[in-house]
Structure formats: C-alpha cells, structure tokens
Motif scaffolding. Structure first.
Motif, PDB file in Angstrom:
ATOM      1  N   ALA A 113      72.170  82.326  84.931  1.00  0.00           N
ATOM      2  CA  ALA A 113      72.463  81.006  84.703  1.00  0.00           C
ATOM      3  C   ALA A 113      71.863  80.019  85.787  1.00  0.00           C
ATOM      4  CB  ALA A 113      73.969  80.513  84.572  1.00  0.00           C
ATOM      5  N   ALA A 114      71.543  80.463  86.874  1.00  0.00           N
ATOM      6  CA  ALA A 114      70.779  79.839  87.821  1.00  0.00           C
ATOM      7  C   ALA A 114      69.432  79.009  87.233  1.00  0.00           C
ATOM      8  CB  ALA A 114      70.592  80.460  89.169  1.00  0.00           C
ATOM      9  N   ALA A 115      68.663  79.803  86.286  1.00  0.00           N
ATOM     10  CA  ALA A 115      67.574  79.400  85.918  1.00  0.00           C
ATOM     11  C   ALA A 115      67.699  79.697  84.671  1.00  0.00           C
ATOM     12  CB  ALA A 115      66.419  79.830  86.427  1.00  0.00           C
ATOM     13  N   ALA A 116      67.172  78.693  83.459  1.00  0.00           N
ATOM     14  CA  ALA A 116      67.146  78.957  82.073  1.00  0.00           C
ATOM     15  C   ALA A 116      66.415  80.427  81.881  1.00  0.00           C
ATOM     16  CB  ALA A 116      66.452  77.730  81.552  1.00  0.00           C
ATOM     17  N   ALA A 117      67.042  81.144  81.049  1.00  0.00           N
ATOM     18  CA  ALA A 117      66.478  82.416  80.689  1.00  0.00           C
ATOM     19  C   ALA A 117      66.622  82.904  79.013  1.00  0.00           C
ATOM     20  CB  ALA A 117      66.814  83.591  81.700  1.00  0.00           C
ATOM     21  N   THR A 118      65.786  83.509  78.553  1.00  0.00           N
ATOM     22  CA  THR A 118      65.814  83.803  77.200  1.00  0.00           C
ATOM     23  C   THR A 118      65.697  85.116  76.926  1.00  0.00           C
ATOM     24  OG1 THR A 118      64.805  81.676  76.471  1.00  0.00           O
ATOM     25  CG2 THR A 118      65.076  83.461  74.754  1.00  0.00           C
ATOM     26  N   LEU A 119      66.895  85.703  76.479  1.00  0.00           N
ATOM     27  CA  LEU A 119      67.107  87.407  76.502  1.00  0.00           C
ATOM     28  C   LEU A 119      67.372  87.660  74.991  1.00  0.00           C
ATOM     29  CD1 LEU A 119      70.053  87.796  79.223  1.00  0.00           C
ATOM     30  CD2 LEU A 119      67.312  87.773  79.379  1.00  0.00           C
ATOM     31  N   PRO A 120      66.500  88.719  74.445  1.00  0.00           N
ATOM     32  CA  PRO A 120      66.491  89.109  73.138  1.00  0.00           C
ATOM     33  C   PRO A 120      67.883  89.778  72.900  1.00  0.00           C
ATOM     34  CG  PRO A 120      65.009  90.638  74.236  1.00  0.00           C
ATOM     35  CD  PRO A 120      65.491  89.261  75.329  1.00  0.00           C
ATOM     36  N   PRO A 121      68.283  89.885  71.635  1.00  0.00           N
ATOM     37  CA  PRO A 121      69.412  90.711  71.096  1.00  0.00           C
ATOM     38  C   PRO A 121      69.004  92.343  71.307  1.00  0.00           C
ATOM     39  CG  PRO A 121      68.479  89.793  69.167  1.00  0.00           C
ATOM     40  CD  PRO A 121      67.626  88.971  70.312  1.00  0.00           C
ATOM     41  N   TRP A 122      69.813  92.941  71.902  1.00  0.00           N
ATOM     42  CA  TRP A 122      69.640  94.485  72.213  1.00  0.00           C
ATOM     43  C   TRP A 122      70.743  95.059  71.614  1.00  0.00           C
ATOM     44  CZ3 TRP A 122      72.331  97.676  76.293  1.00  0.00           C
ATOM     45  CH2 TRP A 122      71.762  99.123  76.138  1.00  0.00           C
ATOM     46  N   ARG A 123      71.854  94.760  71.718  1.00  0.00           N
ATOM     47  CA  ARG A 123      73.202  95.747  70.835  1.00  0.00           C
ATOM     48  C   ARG A 123      73.989  94.470  70.546  1.00  0.00           C
ATOM     49  NH1 ARG A 123      69.975  99.038  71.281  1.00  0.00           N
ATOM     50  NH2 ARG A 123      70.158 101.151  71.932  1.00  0.00           N
ATOM     51  N   LEU A 124      74.360  94.567  69.160  1.00  0.00           N
ATOM     52  CA  LEU A 124      75.382  93.715  68.712  1.00  0.00           C
ATOM     53  C   LEU A 124      76.535  94.163  68.221  1.00  0.00           C
ATOM     54  CD1 LEU A 124      72.997  91.433  66.329  1.00  0.00           C
ATOM     55  CD2 LEU A 124      73.525  90.823  68.612  1.00  0.00           C
ATOM     56  N   LEU A 125      77.680  93.522  68.154  1.00  0.00           N
ATOM     57  CA  LEU A 125      79.006  93.911  67.820  1.00  0.00           C
ATOM     58  C   LEU A 125      79.316  93.708  66.464  1.00  0.00           C
ATOM     59  CD1 LEU A 125      81.303  95.001  69.609  1.00  0.00           C
ATOM     60  CD2 LEU A 125      82.379  92.475  69.701  1.00  0.00           C
ATOM     61  N   ASP A 156      73.801  82.205  64.980  1.00  0.00           N
ATOM     62  CA  ASP A 156      72.417  82.636  65.395  1.00  0.00           C
ATOM     63  C   ASP A 156      72.477  83.679  66.528  1.00  0.00           C
ATOM     64  OD1 ASP A 156      71.388  80.935  63.609  1.00  0.00           O
ATOM     65  OD2 ASP A 156      71.347  79.111  64.930  1.00  0.00           O
ATOM     66  N   THR A 157      73.469  83.424  67.376  1.00  0.00           N
ATOM     67  CA  THR A 157      73.644  84.288  68.640  1.00  0.00           C
ATOM     68  C   THR A 157      75.193  85.147  68.518  1.00  0.00           C
ATOM     69  OG1 THR A 157      74.421  82.662  69.919  1.00  0.00           O
ATOM     70  CG2 THR A 157      72.079  83.396  69.946  1.00  0.00           C
ATOM     71  N   PRO A 158      75.167  85.951  67.600  1.00  0.00           N
ATOM     72  CA  PRO A 158      76.547  86.751  67.360  1.00  0.00           C
ATOM     73  C   PRO A 158      76.930  87.429  68.695  1.00  0.00           C
ATOM     74  CG  PRO A 158      74.951  88.011  66.084  1.00  0.00           C
ATOM     75  CD  PRO A 158      74.112  86.715  66.581  1.00  0.00           C
ATOM     76  N   PRO A 159      78.063  87.888  68.793  1.00  0.00           N
ATOM     77  CA  PRO A 159      78.640  88.648  70.249  1.00  0.00           C
ATOM     78  C   PRO A 159      77.772  90.115  70.201  1.00  0.00           C
ATOM     79  CG  PRO A 159      80.404  88.679  68.528  1.00  0.00           C
ATOM     80  CD  PRO A 159      79.435  87.576  68.038  1.00  0.00           C
ATOM     81  N   THR A 168      69.847  94.512  64.770  1.00  0.00           N
ATOM     82  CA  THR A 168      70.085  92.917  65.491  1.00  0.00           C
ATOM     83  C   THR A 168      69.879  92.056  64.347  1.00  0.00           C
ATOM     84  OG1 THR A 168      67.592  92.932  65.993  1.00  0.00           O
ATOM     85  CG2 THR A 168      69.196  93.643  67.745  1.00  0.00           C
ATOM     86  N   GLY A 169      69.543  92.447  63.200  1.00  0.00           N
ATOM     87  CA  GLY A 169      69.231  91.653  61.858  1.00  0.00           C
ATOM     88  C   GLY A 169      68.384  90.336  62.108  1.00  0.00           C
ATOM     89  N   ASN A 170      69.215  89.101  61.877  1.00  0.00           N
ATOM     90  CA  ASN A 170      68.439  87.942  62.028  1.00  0.00           C
ATOM     91  C   ASN A 170      68.875  87.144  63.449  1.00  0.00           C
ATOM     92  OD1 ASN A 170      66.996  88.025  59.492  1.00  0.00           O
ATOM     93  ND2 ASN A 170      68.885  87.540  58.339  1.00  0.00           N
TER      94      ASN A 170
END
Length: 934
Positions: free
Chosen positions: A534-546, A575-578, A556-558
């Motif tokens: 959180a110190a610097a803005a970062a964008t992480l792709p979905p890897w495993r979804l609940l 848009d960003t499920p757990p 990961t679907g949509n």
C-alpha cells in the motif's frame, strides 16, 4: 391453510389391521394373579370370592389401539406443510432473491421455494419478475413462468454481499410505475443498510402483498479479523442469530489445504461476537494460508491470509545492554514496545557480537534491529550480507557509537559524515527541527503528517546524487531522517536519530510504532501483502478467487485487477471479488468482510407495510413423526404401569421403612515425605567462580612479556593495598587474564598495558573485549608512553598498537575527563590524573551535554560508567610495589606527591567503576538543594 403429507404413505395400509388387533386384545385377558396359600390366609379369605376377568378392559384395549395407530402413523412420515402458493392477482409475481455468500448453504431450498411460487404464478396466469441481488446486471422485466425458470436455473450464489438497492431500482424501472401483486423477498436474513432498511425500500414499491422468506440463520457465522499475536492467533467471529449457544471449531489450513491446527469457537446465549484462539508456535502459524469454520461452507466463514498476516521474527541488538533501573533510557525500550504486539522478538544471549550475530542468523529472523551499534566484528559482515541478499531487513538507529564509526561501513544505506549534527553552512539549525510530511510513495505513504515530532540531533548523510532516492522520510529542512538501500532481495534502513528519546521525541509518538511495523513488513518471506504494497500504488491480477461455498478456484472469470493505493484498504466488490491477487510468487489476500463488520437481522416492521415472515420450502415442512413416537412411548409406559398394578406387583412391596443413614468413610493418606537427596551438580572450578563472585579483584591483561606483566601485577597489588588502607573496599589478590579464554565478567575493571612488541590480539580476543565492554565492564588502556593520544596528534609505537586494537572495537566518542566529571570527585578531589608520567590526559566516553553524570547514554549497562578509559601515564608503574611495600619504579619527574596522586587516581577510578551514577547523583546534591530552595 395447512396440508398434511406423508413421506411413505404405503405404511398407512397397516391401519387396516387395527380391527384384527382390537379382536386379539379383547380375547387376551391379563395374566392370572398368583397367591400364596398358607392355611391361615385360606381361612381368612374363605368368604371372599376372587375373580379374574376373561377379557381385557375396554379402556386398556383402546389405549393399546391408540399406541399401535401412533406407531403406524409415525412410520408413514407425516409432514405438516404451510401453503404459500396463494398469490395476489393485483400484479405480477415479483421475486427478489439474495444470492450472496450467506445464501450458499441453503441455495437448493431457495430455488425450490422460488420454483414453487413460479408454478403458482403459472397456474394463476401471472407474469413473473425475478431479480438476484448479488449480480452485476439486472433484468427485472416481468416475463413468462418459463423464462423465469430458466433464469432461476442459471443463477448461482456469489461470494459477495448483496447490493439490494441497485436490484430494487431495476425492479422499479422495469415495472414503470405499475404495482407488483405478491412481492416475495427470499432474504439471507442480514440487514446490510441500516440507514435505509431493505423492507423500507420494498414497501416503497407498494406491492399488494409483501412476504419475507428466510432460511435457518442459526449457522450464519463469519470470520471478520485475524490477529497473529505473540503466543496465539486470534480470529474474530460474528453471527446473525444469537438466541441459542453455538459451539464450532476454527481450523487453520496450509497452502495445500491441509488442516494443521484448530481452536474452539464458542458463542454464549445472546452473544453475537466472540473470538477463537489457536495456540501454536509462531513458526507453525506462519504456515497458515487460511482460517475456516468447520461445517459452515460459506465465503464469510473463511479468512484468507497472505504474507502480511505472518508474524516476523525480529532480532534486537544494542550497542550496550542497558539497565533495568532506568528502562525508559534503554536503547531497545521503545523498539520492544513498538514491535512486541506484531513480531516475535529475540535477543542475543551472548554480548560478544562475533558469536551472537551468527547465532541470531541461524534462527532465520526476518529483520534485525540495531540500536547505536557502530563497528561490527569483521567476521560478521559476510554472513550479514548473505542474509540480506536472501530477503532480510536490517534496521539501524544512530547514536554516539554510529556517529564515531568509519564512513565506509557497508551496512549503512548512505555515506555518513563523521560526528553528530555536523551540518555546516546552510544545513545548520538553532532550534529543533520538525519532520516533513511523509512522501506519497514509500513504506510510510498514507501516514498522517508528523506535526508533533521534532529532532534535536542526528547523523548527517553526505549529499550524493542518489540521496533523494534513498530517503524515506526527512526533516523540514530536507535532511534525511530515514534512508534505505536495497541489498540483494533485502533492505538496509537507517534512522538518523537514536532509538530512545534523547535525540528526538519520535520514539514517544504513535508514528514510531507504525513506521517500525511497516519496515518490518518489508522483510517478506515470499508473498506480497496489501500492507507492504500500500506504500505505492500497485495493480495485481486475480490469481485465485473465493467461491460462495468458501473454496478457492483458478477460474477468475470477469474479475478485474486489484488496485492497491496508499491509505485506502482494498474492498471486495463485483469487479474485485474476494480471493488472492498477484501470482504464485507473491499475492495479497482480499477478504469478503471488513475487520469491524457485524451481522444484524432484517426487521420486517421497518417499512410502511407489515411484511409476512415465512420460512423456506424445506423449513416449512414440520415432521410429526417425533411427536407420534413420543406419544407412543408414553402410552407404552402407561400400559406397563397399569399391568403391574393389575397383577398386584405394588401390593408385594414392603411398607415404607426408615432408610438407614449411610456413613461416609473418609480416608486420609499420610503423604510420604522421604528425604530428598540434594543433587550434586558441582563441577571442577566452581570454587574459583564462587571466590570471584564473593571477592572483588582487579585484573590485568597478560601481554606475554614478562617485564610488562610483572609491573602490571605489582601495580595492581599496590593499588589493592592502598584501597585496603584508605577505603572500605577489601579487594582480593589481582588476577592476570588471558583474554582469549578466561571469563572476563567477574572483574569490574581490566587494566590493559599496551605494548607494541607484544603479539597482536586475535580478532576473537578483541571481540570478547568488545562484548565485555557492552556488558558493563570497563577496560583501562595504558600506552605507558606519556602520550596516550587518540586524537591524531603525536603518536608512538604503543599508541599505534592501541589504535589498531580499537579499530576493531565499537567504541563510543571519547573526550578528556572534564573538570566537573564524576571521575574527578568520586572519592578524592582531583584536577589531573598522573601515573609515572603526568603529561597524558585520561580519556573517557564523551557526554552529550555539558552536565556531569557519566557516559553518553545514561542507560548504559555500566550504570553511567564509561566502558573505556585511555591514558599514557603508566598507572601500573606508579602503583607497583615490591613485597616490602617499596616503589618499584620512580616517577618522572621523581616526586612522591605525584605517586600519591597516582594512587588517588586509582582509588577514584575504582569508586567510579563500583558506584556509577550513584556518585554522579551525590555530586549533584548542592545543585539539587539549591533548586529545592534548601
């Protein structure tokens, strides 16, 4: 209206056998009564006529018939159902269905309930509007029952909280002002908007009838927060229905899904929030990948863990060991309290850093914190750099020792100027400097402005081109406060102020805790945590979804990438499920519920119209078989008692008698108390250790040169005799030390006669002396050349040898003994400190201010005593006496008054060693009395 149905109606055919049972029971009389016929009894009852009925009484037969009928009906599985298919014809059937995480356990019942209502609408020729609250898009247009069934069959529960407001808005737009007939809300039972309750929103649609259908909420339980504490991992749990007690188990699973630990989760009656504890070592807790409540398969009952939840092991090293009598002045005091709740803290058990640091590295710490440690032993730099290359984080704090250390230290992130506050020119200040706001990028991003923090002293970095890139925090004038450089996969970080509150008030502020915690989080053992990123803005792709049932899936679907921004915790959304975002090499966990979330039930009376509260289809079926079995058992019990009475069993019972009182026998066992032999764990040499502990002795370093060692022994023997004669101290015979193997901690002062012709001490020996000084001992170096200088002036071979020895020891800044120093008045009042010679000053640890009191750090392990003394006046030569008590060597110039002052110098040094800041307080008494107005 009620309807009765049977699970196995074929069993009801057994009711046809009831007439046969009636006939058989009527022809079966009770068993004849048995009598004993003694003669007197025959004569006594000769006139009585006892008869036994030929048939059972009708009421007993009726009881048995009822018992048989109850068993047959129970075997048929009777179920009482509530008829909920009657619909209002004032408008279309409108179904609002929660398909969020709490609806997953009873989803089949929900779809069955909805299908029943759709069938009823089809029979009544009513259109159906169906909407799911946890979907991204809504089409609430009323349509045929066939289309509604297709939408219902395609719907699935989602691992999200329902967005009912958007669903109701779509219904209102689709109806275009028309009123729904029967509006059925298949709810998960959780009210997620206290400002405008869902019943109030539904009432605004003005339906002809409003029904709220809910499932069994007794097991709607969720995990909301996890804390990896010092001894246990705790998980906060909340539930929806708090009426009855609930006992469950929270299990911890590793990355492969294997359960490796568990803890109880208990809710008391009326308790909606509780905490589960899992007490296992933190090394095992660091393997936890997720927590889940056993037997409850929902996304809310799962808490995913990433590297940010792992508890780090942090090693703490101080330039001095500290004193328990002045804890607030210890270098590690504030560090321990800042990191204690978040990390497992370890300290070296050996003051010798050459041995202590490798031992700490073997424990695989995530971070090492050094408070005012200057020069490290030469042998530890290579293992430290290997540890840093593997991902460790070294956090250092400045202080007098670091300020006096050489500038080419590889374990410092920037090139430092020598000394303290060496600003020079435009960089100088006359008042304490505040901190500048924290940068928007870096580990401290998002922290509030440190307006209340000021700095009075610091070590400065040389202005080099990349200094700004290495600066994590700075003062208002732009000088660095915290700097960092990367070392392989690890980091080297330096606070340019001390770890205690003598150089700044940063350790007293709340920023200190958060800054240290974030820096420790940089020491990742694999993984990317939201806290560290959180110190610097970062964008992480979905890897495993609940999933809604609480399992992880690679589909990961949509889902869109998760953006981590400073000062904004990520939240689960459509848009960003757990789930886990990132990659196998590093990820952050996004959980469903916030840490402070709670579960509140829906209030049916919150709207303008009263809603009817119903249960799901499976829940509306009330089985009657248990009640029938209970009735059959009670009738069987009544029949048995009646038969016993009719057979005269109760008449044979003896009359009531007074029961004999039971006497309880108490047995007292006399405990055996055998004599316990005292363990004999003594070892050879213990008597020597006990003698050293009971008797104070002066010690000197054996150089290997016979003349030098003889003068040292005779000198300390002469000083010992003088102490016996002039003071209450009764020291024992002096001891010569081999610093490579002898125990040094028994001696408060070690006299080291420096000789250039003697063999250079080994690095291990020098490291042992360094550890002895850190632990509170004092070494008196005597070059015996009337020079004793360490200020770069005149030198001699002995002085050069001393400089070579000190080059491998972490020593504090030094200064000649000031006139008001406690060493000058601890016993005698002295103005100089002569020995055989009188030209060399006596060097001690420099004080941070002009006041009396001892060393730079008042919390030193020596109780305010300088760990090092340096002279060139040959103290031992002036103290040396033969067996007759005559001086061995003359003073230069020959003056017995000078020898007397040399002995007085030795007495003052010993009193200074043994009393520490007690004497410093005594010399302050006049000033204290003056201030108190005495």
């Amino acid at each position: 209206m009620s309807a009765l149905s049977f699970a196995t109606p074929a069993v009801l055919a057994a009711l046809l056998a009831l007439p046969l049972i009636w006939w058989l029971l009527r022809l079966t009389p009770p068993r004849p009564q048995q009598e004993v016929f003694p003669p007197l009894k025959i004569l006594e009852r000769i006139l009585k006529r006892e008869e036994t009925p030929a048939k059972s009484p009708w009421w007993l037969t009726a009881l048995r018939m009822a018992l048989a009928a109850a068993v047959i009906l129970a075997l048929a599985g009777p179920v009482l159902n509530r008829d909920t298919t009657a619909l209002s014809s004032a408008g279309p059937l409108t179904l609002v269905i929660d398909n969020g995480w709490a609806a997953a356990p009873d989803w089949e019942q929900r779809t069955e309930t909805a299908a029943t209502l759709i069938d009823a609408a089809e029979r009544a020729d009513l259109p159906v509007s169906i909407t799911f609250t946890a979907e991204t898009a809504h089409d609430a247009t009323p349509e045929s029952a066939l289309a509604a069934r297709e939408k219902l069959a395609a719907a699935r529960p989602r691992p999200l909280e329902p967005d009912r407001a958007r669903a109701i808005e779509s219904i209102s737009a689709a109806l275009a002002g028309a009123r729904p007939g029967t509006l059925v809300f298949l709810a998960d039972g959780i009210e997620n908007d206290a400002d405008e309750p869902v019943v109030q929103r539904l009432s605004a649609l003005e339906p002809g009838e409003l029904r709220i259908v809910e499932g069994d909420n007794a097991r709607t339980v969720a995990l909301t927060a996890v804390n990896n504490g010092a001894t246990t991992m705790t998980a906060r749990a909340v539930r929806l229905d708090a009426a009855a007690p609930l006992a469950a188990t929270v299990s911890a699973l590793d990355a492969q899904g294997r359960a490796i630990a568990s803890g109880p989760l208990n809710f008391g009656p009326g308790q909606s929030e509780t905490t589960a504890e899992i007490a296992v070592p933190f090394e095992l807790r660091n393997d936890f990948a997720r927590l889940q409540i056993d037997g409850i398969q929902t996304a809310g009952a799962v808490r995913l863990l990433d590297d940010g939840f792992k508890r780090r092991r942090v090693a703490l090293i101080s330039g001095e060991s500290g004193s328990d009598f002045q804890p607030l002045l210890q270098p590690l005091y504030y560090i321990e309290r800042a990191l204690g709740p978040y990390a497992d803290l370890v300290k070296p058990d050996n003051p010798d850093l050459a041995a202590a640091i490798p031992a700490l590295l073997e424990q695989n710490p995530s971070a090492i914190v050094m408070a005012d440690v200057g020069r490290l032993p030469a042998g530890v730099y290579e293992p430290m750099q290997r540890w840093l290359a593997n991902g460790g984080t070294l956090i250092r704090f400045a202080g007098p020792r670091l300020a006096a250390a050489p500038a080419d230290d590889p374990l410092v992130p920037v090139l430092l100027r020598q000394g303290e506050r060496a600003f020079g020119g435009a960089l100088s200040w006359s008042e304490p400097q505040p901190l500048a706001p924290f940068p928007a990028a870096g580990p401290f991003a998002g922290l509030p402005n440190p307006d209340d923090v000021t700095v009075t002293r610091q070590v400065l970095a040389e202005p080099v081109p990349d200094l700004a890139q290495k600066t994590l925090a700075s003062l208002a004038d732009g000088t660095p406060l915290v700097t960092m450089k990367d070392e392989g996969s690890g980091h080297v970080i330096l606070f340019h102020v001390s770890a205690e509150a003598t150089w700044s008030n940063l350790p007293l502020s709340g920023h200190f805790v958060e800054m240290l915690r974030r820096l420790v989080q940089l020491s990742r053992s694999g993984g990317v945590s939201a806290e560290s990123q959180a110190a610097a803005a970062a964008t992480l792709p979905p890897w495993r979804l609940l999933t809604a049932s609480g399992s992880l899936t690679a589909e990961t679907g949509n889902a869109r990438p998760l953006t981590l921004a400073p000062s904004a915790a990520p939240l689960a959304s459509f848009d960003t499920p757990p789930g886990l975002y990132g990659s196998e090499d590093g990820f952050t966990a996004l959980n469903l519920l916030a840490a402070d979330a709670s579960l509140a039930p829906i209030d049916p009376s919150a709207g303008q119209m009263t809603a009817t509260r119903l249960a799901l289809a499976g829940d509306t079926a009330r089985p009657l078989a248990p009640w029938l079995y209970l009735a059959a058992f009670l009738m069987l019990l009544a029949d048995s008692l009646i038969m016993l009475f009719m057979n005269g069993a109760f008449r044979r019972l003896p009359k009531a008698r007074t029961a004999a009182a039971m006497i309880a026998a108490l047995a007292f066992l006399a405990p055996l108390t055998p004599d316990r032999a005292r363990a004999d764990d003594s070892r050879p040499g213990d008597e020597v250790i006990l003698d050293h502990l009971q008797t104070t002795r002066l010690a000197y370093v054996i150089t290997g040169e016979a003349d030098v060692d003889r003068i040292s022994e005779q000198g300390l023997a002469g000083l010992t005799d003088f102490l016996l004669w002039r003071t209450a101290l009764e020291p024992g015979k002096p001891v010569g030390l081999d610093i490579t193997r002898d125990e040094l901690s028994f001696y408060p002062l070690i006299y080291w006669p420096v000789s250039a012709s003697a063999q250079m001490p080994s690095p291990e020996a020098i490291s042992r002396i360094d550890a002895y000084m850190r632990a509170g001992g004092t070494v008196l170096f005597d070059t015996r050349d009337q020079i004793g200088g360490i200020d770069g002036g005149q030198t001699s071979p002995n002085t050069e040898r001393l400089q070579a020895i000190l080059g491998n020891i972490d020593i504090p800044p030094l200064e000649p003994v000031p006139e008001d120093h406690v060493l000058a008045r601890s016993f005698y009042l002295l103005h100089d400190f002569p020995g055989r010679y009188t030209g060399s000053p006596l060097w001690v640890e420099a004080r941070p201010d002009g006041r009396n009191g001892g060393s730079t750090s008042l919390s030193s392990s020596g109780d305010g005593v300088s760990p090092i003394l340096i002279t060139g006046n040959d103290f031992a030569g002036a103290w040396a006496v033969d067996n007759a008590g005559n001086p061995v060597l003359p003073t230069v110039p020959a003056d017995e008054v000078q020898r007397e002052h040399a002995f007085r110098t030795g007495v003052n040094i010993m009193m200074y060693m043994l009393t520490g800041n007690y004497k410093a307080d005594q010399v302050h008494i006049p000033a204290l009395l003056e201030r108190l107005g005495q």
